[in-house]
Design an enzyme around this catalytic site. Structure first.
Site, short mmCIF file in Angstrom:
data_model
loop_
_atom_site.label_atom_id
_atom_site.label_comp_id
_atom_site.label_asym_id
_atom_site.label_seq_id
_atom_site.Cartn_x
_atom_site.Cartn_y
_atom_site.Cartn_z
N ASP A 141 0.83 -1.20 0.00
CA ASP A 141 0.00 0.00 0.00
C ASP A 141 0.87 1.26 0.00
O ASP A 141 0.47 2.29 0.54
CB ASP A 141 -0.91 -0.03 1.25
CG ASP A 141 -1.98 1.05 1.23
OD1 ASP A 141 -2.37 1.47 0.14
OD2 ASP A 141 -2.40 1.49 2.32
N CYS A 179 -20.34 -11.10 -6.86
CA CYS A 179 -21.26 -10.20 -6.15
C CYS A 179 -22.70 -10.39 -6.63
O CYS A 179 -23.64 -10.10 -5.89
CB CYS A 179 -20.84 -8.74 -6.34
SG CYS A 179 -19.44 -8.24 -5.31
N CYS A 233 -23.98 -3.33 0.11
CA CYS A 233 -23.00 -2.29 0.44
C CYS A 233 -23.46 -0.92 -0.05
O CYS A 233 -23.31 0.08 0.66
CB CYS A 233 -21.63 -2.65 -0.11
SG CYS A 233 -21.56 -2.96 -1.88
N CYS A 243 -24.46 2.30 2.77
CA CYS A 243 -23.58 3.47 2.93
C CYS A 243 -24.41 4.71 3.25
O CYS A 243 -25.23 5.15 2.42
CB CYS A 243 -22.76 3.70 1.67
SG CYS A 243 -21.63 5.11 1.82
#
Length: 317
Positions: free
Chosen positions: A137, A191, A197, A201
């Site tokens: 990262d 998915c 999701c 949110c």
């Protein structure tokens, strides 16, 4: 694992040796992808054109769209993943702040870097001309796209990599090498029609499936946004998050089914990270900040932002 002469091995045998070494170092997933640009470069350009990166200027680095610019002569990307899930749950107490699971324990950069360095050092020792470079990262790499291409998992609609074995509670890392390695089969998407999701949110940050707008993301505003105030529309929907946000992962069916506790002791939570009192965070001294977040990935959030986040949550309860 002893040094081996890779010149006498087939690509399949070299690949197996790398997988065995990565597993011995504690990585729970490993896969290999060719070091070439794919559709992620075009998608990144489209995402940047919409200015969904907010003020994360590093996302515009052109090397992120062409991995051959990251390391000269790179031929393969060895992708690894490390499970960080622990069964601890967030408090429902309105006076307690919520911290994203990734930051509960020791800094993942330190944990993965140690393991990746060991993997790269071992690989370098297998031949005179073997070159490597590793990242956690920290480099301009489309790591999620390469993880999917390497068969680690697929990029979910919340933009996190999901696996059949661990859900999405994974840290990713890469070793770039000039070795020509046999690539794995890219992972397929699983998915389906699920939109949990997106529906969960509270700020509508998932602008459309697989596309996150950082300007509306709680994680961005509590970690990266250095402004004195968090925008009102975000502040009103923080739901007690003071560092990151796990909502989209918490509701994911794959995490409900397949999350399993990490074997990495460094990812067990520091006690003060699971149920921090908002008042304590809002009044934290510089010394307390330094003591609490030494060796933590959360150290990138400076004391003034911890105080801002905690006060903002309290003001909007």
């Amino acid at each position: 694992m002893a040094t081996i002469n890779m010149e006498n091995l087939s690509q399949a045998e070299i690949k197996l040796a790398i997988q065995q070494k990565a597993s011995a170092l504690g990585f729970c997933k490993v896969g290999i992808a060719k070091a070439e640009s794919g559709v992620e470069a075009e998608r990144l350009q489209e995402w940047l054109a919409l200015e969904y990166q907010a003020d994360m200027a590093w996302m515009t680095n052109l090397k992120r769209q062409d991995i051959t610019q990251v390391m000269e002569g790179v031929k393969s990307v060895i992708c690894v993943a490390l499970n960080y899930y622990t069964p601890h749950q967030h408090s429902c107490d309105r006076n307690v702040g919520k911290i994203s699971r990734y930051g509960w324990g020791r800094d993942y950069h330190k944990v993965l870097t140690k393991k990746l360095k060991a993997l790269a050092t071992w690989l370098n020792a297998q031949g005179e001309n073997i070159q490597t470079r590793y990242y956690v990262d920290t480099g301009p790499i489309a790591e999620k796209a390469f993880a999917q291409r390497a068969g680690i998992g697929w990029i979910g609609k919340h933009s996190n990599v999901i696996t059949r074995d661990y859900g999405s509670w994974l840290f990713l890392g890469e070793v770039l090498t000039n070795l020509e390695l046999e690539p794995d089969t890219p992972h397929t998407d699983h998915c389906g029609t699920c939109t949990r999701c997106l529906d969960a949110c509270p700020t509508g940050a998932i602008a459309q499936p697989f596309v996150v707008d950082a300007n509306r993301c709680i994680a961005f505003h509590t970690i990266e946004n250095k402004a004195e105030q968090i925008p009102d529309e975000i502040a009103a929907n923080l739901q007690n998050w003071v560092a990151g946000c796990d909502i989209c992962q918490d509701v994911c069916p794959w995490n409900h089914r397949f999350a399993q506790e990490t074997l990495e002791s460094d990812f067990q939570p520091f006690p003060h990270n699971v149920d921090p009192q908002l008042e304590t965070l809002a009044n934290m001294t510089e010394q307390e900040w330094d003591q609490n977040f030494t060796g933590s990935a959360l150290r990138r959030i400076k004391r003034d932002r911890w105080q801002r986040n905690a006060k903002t949550v309290s003001d909007n309860l």
